[in-house]
Scaffold this active site. Structure first.
Site, PDB file in Angstrom:
ATOM      1  N   ARG A   1      -3.706  -5.002   7.711  1.00 26.35           N
ATOM      2  CA  ARG A   1      -4.655  -4.269   8.478  1.00 26.35           C
ATOM      3  C   ARG A   1      -5.814  -4.564   8.877  1.00 26.35           C
ATOM      4  O   ARG A   1      -6.105  -4.443  10.168  1.00 26.35           O
ATOM      5  CB  ARG A   1      -5.342  -2.756   6.808  1.00 26.35           C
ATOM      6  CG  ARG A   1      -4.460  -2.493   6.519  1.00 26.35           C
ATOM      7  CD  ARG A   1      -4.937  -1.141   4.562  1.00 26.35           C
ATOM      8  NE  ARG A   1      -4.729  -2.027   3.961  1.00 26.35           N
ATOM      9  CZ  ARG A   1      -5.994  -1.869   2.824  1.00 26.35           C
ATOM     10  NH1 ARG A   1      -6.650  -1.103   3.079  1.00 26.35           N
ATOM     11  NH2 ARG A   1      -5.903  -2.801   1.978  1.00 26.35           N
TER      12      ARG A   1
ATOM     13  N   TYR B   1       6.226  -8.188   9.018  1.00 29.47           N
ATOM     14  CA  TYR B   1       6.061  -6.527   8.991  1.00 29.47           C
ATOM     15  C   TYR B   1       6.315  -6.568  10.951  1.00 29.47           C
ATOM     16  O   TYR B   1       6.891  -7.151  11.740  1.00 29.47           O
ATOM     17  CB  TYR B   1       4.801  -6.951   8.604  1.00 29.47           C
ATOM     18  CG  TYR B   1       4.361  -6.881   7.017  1.00 29.47           C
ATOM     19  CD1 TYR B   1       3.729  -5.670   6.348  1.00 29.47           C
ATOM     20  CD2 TYR B   1       3.990  -8.184   6.940  1.00 29.47           C
ATOM     21  CE1 TYR B   1       3.634  -6.554   5.014  1.00 29.47           C
ATOM     22  CE2 TYR B   1       3.657  -8.472   6.068  1.00 29.47           C
ATOM     23  CZ  TYR B   1       3.502  -7.333   4.722  1.00 29.47           C
ATOM     24  OH  TYR B   1       3.097  -7.446   3.549  1.00 29.47           O
TER      25      TYR B   1
ATOM     26  N   ASP C   1       0.708  -1.106  -0.287  1.00 27.70           N
ATOM     27  CA  ASP C   1       0.169   0.035   0.070  1.00 27.70           C
ATOM     28  C   ASP C   1       0.569   1.213  -0.409  1.00 27.70           C
ATOM     29  O   ASP C   1       1.739   1.096   0.826  1.00 27.70           O
ATOM     30  CB  ASP C   1      -0.741   0.151   1.358  1.00 27.70           C
ATOM     31  CG  ASP C   1      -2.052  -0.801   1.650  1.00 27.70           C
ATOM     32  OD1 ASP C   1      -1.925  -2.147   0.044  1.00 27.70           O
ATOM     33  OD2 ASP C   1      -2.715  -1.455   2.352  1.00 27.70           O
TER      34      ASP C   1
ATOM     35  N   ASP D   1      -6.676   1.468   8.080  1.00 25.37           N
ATOM     36  CA  ASP D   1      -5.276   2.453   8.006  1.00 25.37           C
ATOM     37  C   ASP D   1      -5.578   3.546   8.430  1.00 25.37           C
ATOM     38  O   ASP D   1      -6.921   4.117   8.957  1.00 25.37           O
ATOM     39  CB  ASP D   1      -4.272   2.628   7.591  1.00 25.37           C
ATOM     40  CG  ASP D   1      -4.620   2.896   5.593  1.00 25.37           C
ATOM     41  OD1 ASP D   1      -5.924   3.377   6.174  1.00 25.37           O
ATOM     42  OD2 ASP D   1      -4.039   2.449   4.847  1.00 25.37           O
TER      43      ASP D   1
END
Length: 304
Positions: free
Chosen positions: A183, A70, A42, A84
């Site tokens: 997310r 992550y 993203d 988000d």
């Protein structure tokens, strides 16, 4: 003589850029049209984005399918349209220190480790009836979103809880399989706790065997004067495929492999592997068929 890049560049993507923006810029910097990314990040997400150049573009789907790591910040108490920090707020519920503690959050995360079900966010590129979900979302349309099973190998809180302005924030580390929406994972943690939530920050630290210690920024590449200087940051194709298991075949089988022949009686330890000839030249990438000892060719790599 023009230098042809053939390999993988591990890009440290900046916030505010799409994966396609990165590909566009790298085509110019390396003076080649053969550039492809290995799964989108993203725009506001930073971190590791392996970029395949030249003949290595054949490998992009294999790299895309590998696991990811992550680090993220989760905000409990507020949910957004995009899941988000950049979407419109859709729900708020004040969080007090007396209501949520680290033990409750850790338990919620434990319940979301392993094989879990996710519904992709509306603002995502998942296609339904030939259209991407974000196309429906931008028009205010609703559609049934497909459920998917994803693998969460590690989900761990890595900071203390911070309470401020009616919300609770904390950091976490994630190791997951392909197709996972971080997310959505943040939203699911909130659901386990009974609160709206969203992912407020996200950085990818590795994609398959490529991690942030190998990564280079666009800024660094743009500061270099020549393609040759930039090629120093490209992992050669031959080195990339060494990350997968290798199988050497005798000379009398080489033509068979070059013609895409099927392999039988492949060891179960091999799933995706590279076939070499006796001179050490890579001929093809094969994949073992699930539940069998047969393997079929995925990509031809022979250099004629």
């Amino acid at each position: 003589m023009k230098l042809e890049p053939n390999g993988v560049l591990v890009l440290d993507k900046d916030s505010g850029m799409t994966s396609h923006d990165c590909v566009f810029k790298l085509r110019k910097l390396f003076q080649t049209k053969k550039v492809g990314h290995t799964g989108t990040l993203d725009p506001e997400v930073t971190g590791v984005l392996p970029i395949c150049l030249g003949r290595a573009t054949k490998l992009s789907r294999f790299i895309t399918d590998e696991g990811k790591r992550y680090v993220a910040e989760v905000t409990i108490g507020t949910s957004t349209m995009t899941e988000d920090a950049h979407g419109e707020i859709v729900e708020q519920k004040s969080v007090a220190m007396s209501e949520i503690d680290a033990a409750r959050i850790d338990e919620a995360m434990r319940q979301l480790t392993g094989t879990i079900e996710q519904i992709p966010p509306y603002y995502s590129a998942v296609k339904v009836n030939g259209k991407k979900l974000y196309e429906y979302a931008r028009k205010g349309q609703t559609v049934e979103r497909p459920r998917r099973l994803v693998e969460i190998h590690r989900l761990e809180r890595t900071s203390e809880l911070a309470f401020e302005g009616g919300v609770c924030r904390f950091n976490m580390a994630i190791e997951c399989g392909k197709g996972t929406y971080i997310r959505t994972l943040a939203v699911q943690i909130g659901e386990k706790l009974g609160y709206p939530a969203h992912m407020s920050e996200l950085r990818r630290t590795s994609s398959g065997s490529f991690d942030e210690t190998m990564a280079v920024s666009l800024e660094t590449l743009q500061a270099l004067d020549t393609v040759e200087e930039r090629l120093a940051y490209v992992i050669p194709l031959e080195d990339v495929i060494k990350r997968w298991p290798a199988l050497t075949i005798p000379k009398n089988r080489e033509r068979y492999i070059r013609n895409g022949g099927k392999l039988n009686d492949v060891s179960l330890e091999f799933e995706l592997f590279t076939v070499y000839n006796e001179e050490g030249i890579p001929l093809a990438i094969y994949k073992r068929q699930e539940g069998t000892t047969d393997a079929t060719v995925e990509v031809m790599l022979a250099i004629d």
